[in-house]
Design a protein around this motif. Structure first.
Motif, mmCIF file in Angstrom:
data_model
loop_
_atom_site.group_PDB
_atom_site.id
_atom_site.type_symbol
_atom_site.label_atom_id
_atom_site.label_comp_id
_atom_site.label_asym_id
_atom_site.label_seq_id
_atom_site.Cartn_x
_atom_site.Cartn_y
_atom_site.Cartn_z
ATOM 1 N N ALA A 98 0.820 -1.216 0.000
ATOM 2 C CA ALA A 98 0.000 0.000 0.000
ATOM 3 C C ALA A 98 0.851 1.262 0.000
ATOM 4 O O ALA A 98 0.548 2.224 -0.714
ATOM 5 N N SER A 99 1.910 1.278 0.790
ATOM 6 C CA SER A 99 2.726 2.493 0.863
ATOM 7 C C SER A 99 3.402 2.787 -0.471
ATOM 8 O O SER A 99 3.560 3.952 -0.852
ATOM 9 N N GLU A 100 3.797 1.742 -1.202
ATOM 10 C CA GLU A 100 4.392 1.935 -2.526
ATOM 11 C C GLU A 100 3.379 2.507 -3.505
ATOM 12 O O GLU A 100 3.713 3.322 -4.370
ATOM 13 N N LEU A 101 2.118 2.084 -3.374
ATOM 14 C CA LEU A 101 1.094 2.521 -4.313
ATOM 15 C C LEU A 101 0.579 3.920 -4.018
ATOM 16 O O LEU A 101 0.236 4.665 -4.931
ATOM 17 N N THR A 102 0.486 4.263 -2.735
ATOM 18 C CA THR A 102 -0.196 5.495 -2.334
ATOM 19 C C THR A 102 0.738 6.603 -1.879
ATOM 20 O O THR A 102 0.335 7.772 -1.852
ATOM 21 N N GLY A 103 1.943 6.242 -1.479
ATOM 22 C CA GLY A 103 2.837 7.248 -0.905
ATOM 23 C C GLY A 103 2.565 7.509 0.556
ATOM 24 O O GLY A 103 3.134 8.427 1.155
ATOM 25 N N TYR A 104 1.707 6.696 1.188
ATOM 26 C CA TYR A 104 1.404 6.848 2.614
ATOM 27 C C TYR A 104 2.649 6.542 3.433
ATOM 28 O O TYR A 104 3.264 5.486 3.295
ATOM 29 N N LYS A 105 3.030 7.474 4.312
ATOM 30 C CA LYS A 105 4.265 7.344 5.064
ATOM 31 C C LYS A 105 4.087 6.602 6.389
ATOM 32 O O LYS A 105 5.051 6.410 7.131
#
Length: 583
Positions: A98-105
């Motif tokens: 998910a973090s790779e897809l969304t940029g969520y840190k």
């Protein structure tokens, strides 16, 4: 249970090929799937790989898990997996990337995406669109229509938005707003499917999906007719990595068009992937007259019924102005049966049937409090849901998908449930659970209790500031109801004398998969866009409206009743030809 040849054929079906089990209503589908899964688990030799069995609701998941446990004599465990399709996509396909897809840190090392309700009014567009700034939660990209589709909760605005052709500036604004939501670690369920499809396009993530395919080389999808186009694309992509699918269901029971399910899309994918077909063609649930009528609704071939169940001709009951006129007749006619369910297309028709008119506003709060005060364990979950919904809407809280109606500000869903439970107990303790008072007295009692709620020790710190609005809350009774007893309006448990109302009231979607002794299908007053009138159901045998009638009418073992507005002379032969006994 002794299985038929058709059922045994599927239980022995191969796991290394795509398979479709077509199962008519009452065919024993769930038991057969449970037996097939249990047999496969016992013979499984590909540890740590496992079988994933996916459904479309938590209740269906629990039911199937219980059936499998009965066959295995123990709970199904690792490496196998029973869950919802949404849960599988979120936790198995998207969560770890998910973090790779969304940029969520992430937050304190937690990178999980949180699911929010599509009603949440957060992360709005930079530009006004049709004079509104639209929340990122209230639209999704629709693959079938190749455009954004809006669901704001306002029908007029939705119609306007969904018929407007947007220029590049607006399109880019919608994309950017959705990405802002994702970067904050939030998404709707519809977003999760799109994130998965985005991930399939990333060559660097092929290793991730190869790992998923090795972990779950076999995936069984129950109620496959409910798959949306996005979900079918996910299936197709996983099949390219070697996953083999078993689809189980009945395309004639596809009634989730609002979730973008379309049986034609399911058929196309099965043809493309060369699914091998099996069939359960006997309805063990109902008498022959009911089975024949269901076949007539869709214009399909004859299906055999359970010959041990008497064939009772379905009947029509007519009302003049409101379906509630028929309640005494229905109760009298069905008093020998314990499982009597009244079914309608939507809640508006159901509420008119139960109460003669809709229950809304302050009455919903009363339903929750009085239901909690009755001490019924059976209804506590529904009372908690209704109270949570009323409170969230009254305070304009932005809520997540679970909870129920849990505010985004609450990290712990369990803490929210405890708060709702304690709040209802507090309301009841302060008199709001007493139905034997007038509406004027009840709203005064409820208002005083709610104004004290922010001061209670059980209020979580995260939402204390939001509850401050309750200190100035004003509640009023419905016009003309102030001097009337609350019990006369809401306590339908007392229907005549001291006799309890044994009937249950559900929507068509709510009874899918159920079996009743008696099913009463209620038609609305007139045809229209809601597809809740019998003429809507019979206009086109290939329509979703026809499938509504098919699903509802195939629930009963013994008696099927359609409750319709007084028929005109020209309408009577239509229903008689369908297979009904008319008054």
């Amino acid at each position: 249970m002794d299985f038929t040849k058709e059922q045994l054929d599927y239980i022995d079906a191969p796991l290394d090929r795509h398979v479709y089990l077509k199962a008519c209503p009452g065919s024993g589908k769930t038991e057969v799937v449970a037996a097939m899964v249990s047999k496969s688990v016992r013979q499984w030799s590909r540890f740590p790989s496992g079988i994933a069995v996916l459904t479309f609701s938590n209740s269906a998941t629990d039911e199937l898990r219980g059936r499998v446990r009965k066959h295995l004599k123990e709970p199904i465990g690792f490496p196998h997996y029973i869950s919802t399709f949404d849960g599988f996509v979120l936790t198995r396909l998207v969560a770890n990337i998910a973090s790779e897809l969304t940029g969520y840190k992430g937050k304190e090392g937690d990178f999980r995406i949180r699911i929010v309700e599509k009603t949440a009014n957060i992360y709005r567009t930079h530009n006004s669109i049709c004079d509104r700034k639209i929340s990122a939660c209230r639209y999704n990209f629709d693959l079938e229509r190749a455009r954004f589709i809006f669901s704001t909760g306002e029908r007029g605005l939705d119609n306007q938005l969904n018929s407007t052709v947007f220029d590049k500036n607006i399109h880019d604004d919608l994309v950017a707003t959705k990405r802002n939501l994702w970067q904050a670690g939030l998404a709707t369920h519809g977003d999760i499917d799109m994130l998965a499809l985005m991930a399939f396009k990333e060559p660097k993530l092929a290793v991730h999906f190869s790992r998923i395919a090795r972990r779950f080389p076999v995936v069984i999808v129950d109620e496959c007719q409910d798959l949306s186009l996005e979900q079918l694309r996910i299936v197709e992509k996983l099949s390219e990595f070697g996953v083999r699918f078993h689809f189980v269901g009945d395309l004639n029971q596809s009634i989730y068009g609002f979730r973008k399910s379309n049986p034609e899309n399911v058929s196309k994918l099965m043809a493309k992937l060369e699914f091998e077909s099996y069939e359960l063609s006997t309805n063990w649930r109902s008498g022959q007259a009911i089975v024949d009528l269901c076949s007539n609704i869709l214009g399909t071939g004859q299906v055999m019924s359970n010959q041990n169940i008497a064939s009772v001709m379905p009947m029509i009951l007519e009302y003049e102005r409101c379906p509630s006129e028929l309640l005494p007749t229905i109760r009298n006619f069905t008093q020998a049966y314990t499982n009597v369910v009244v079914v309608a297309r939507g809640y508006t028709t159901l509420n008119r049937l139960r109460n003669g008119e809709s229950v809304e506003g302050v009455e919903l709060l009363a339903v929750a409090c009085i239901g909690a005060g009755s001490g019924s364990v059976k209804d506590i979950k529904e009372n908690l849901r209704v109270f949570a919904k009323w409170l969230a809407e009254r305070l304009h809280l932005q809520v997540t998908k679970v909870g129920p109606h849990c505010p985004i500000a609450m990290e712990s869903k369990l803490a929210w449930r405890k708060f709702i439970h304690e709040s209802l107990k507090f309301m009841v303790a302060n008199g709001a659970g007493n139905p034997d008072q007038t509406w004027s007295m009840w709203v005064r009692t409820a208002k005083l209790a709610l104004r004290q709620l922010p001061d209670q020790v059980f209020v979580p710190a995260e939402i204390r500031k939001y509850l401050e609005a309750l200190r100035h809350l004003n509640l009023v009774a419905r016009k003309g109801q102030g001097a009337k007893l609350v019990s006369a309006r809401l306590m339908r448990q007392k229907v005549h004398g001291d006799q309890a109302d044994a009937m249950r009231y559900e929507t068509i979607h709510g009874v899918k998969g159920e079996t009743h002794d008696v099913t009463v299908v209620v038609s609305s007053l007139q045809p229209g866009s809601h597809l809740s009138h019998w003429q809507d159901w019979l206009r086109d045998p290939e329509s979703e409206a026809a499938r509504f009638a098919y699903v509802a009418s195939s629930r009963p073992r013994h008696i099927l009743i359609w409750a319709v507005k007084k028929l005109k002379p020209a309408e009577r032969p239509v229903l008689a030809k369908l297979g009904f006994k008319l008054p």
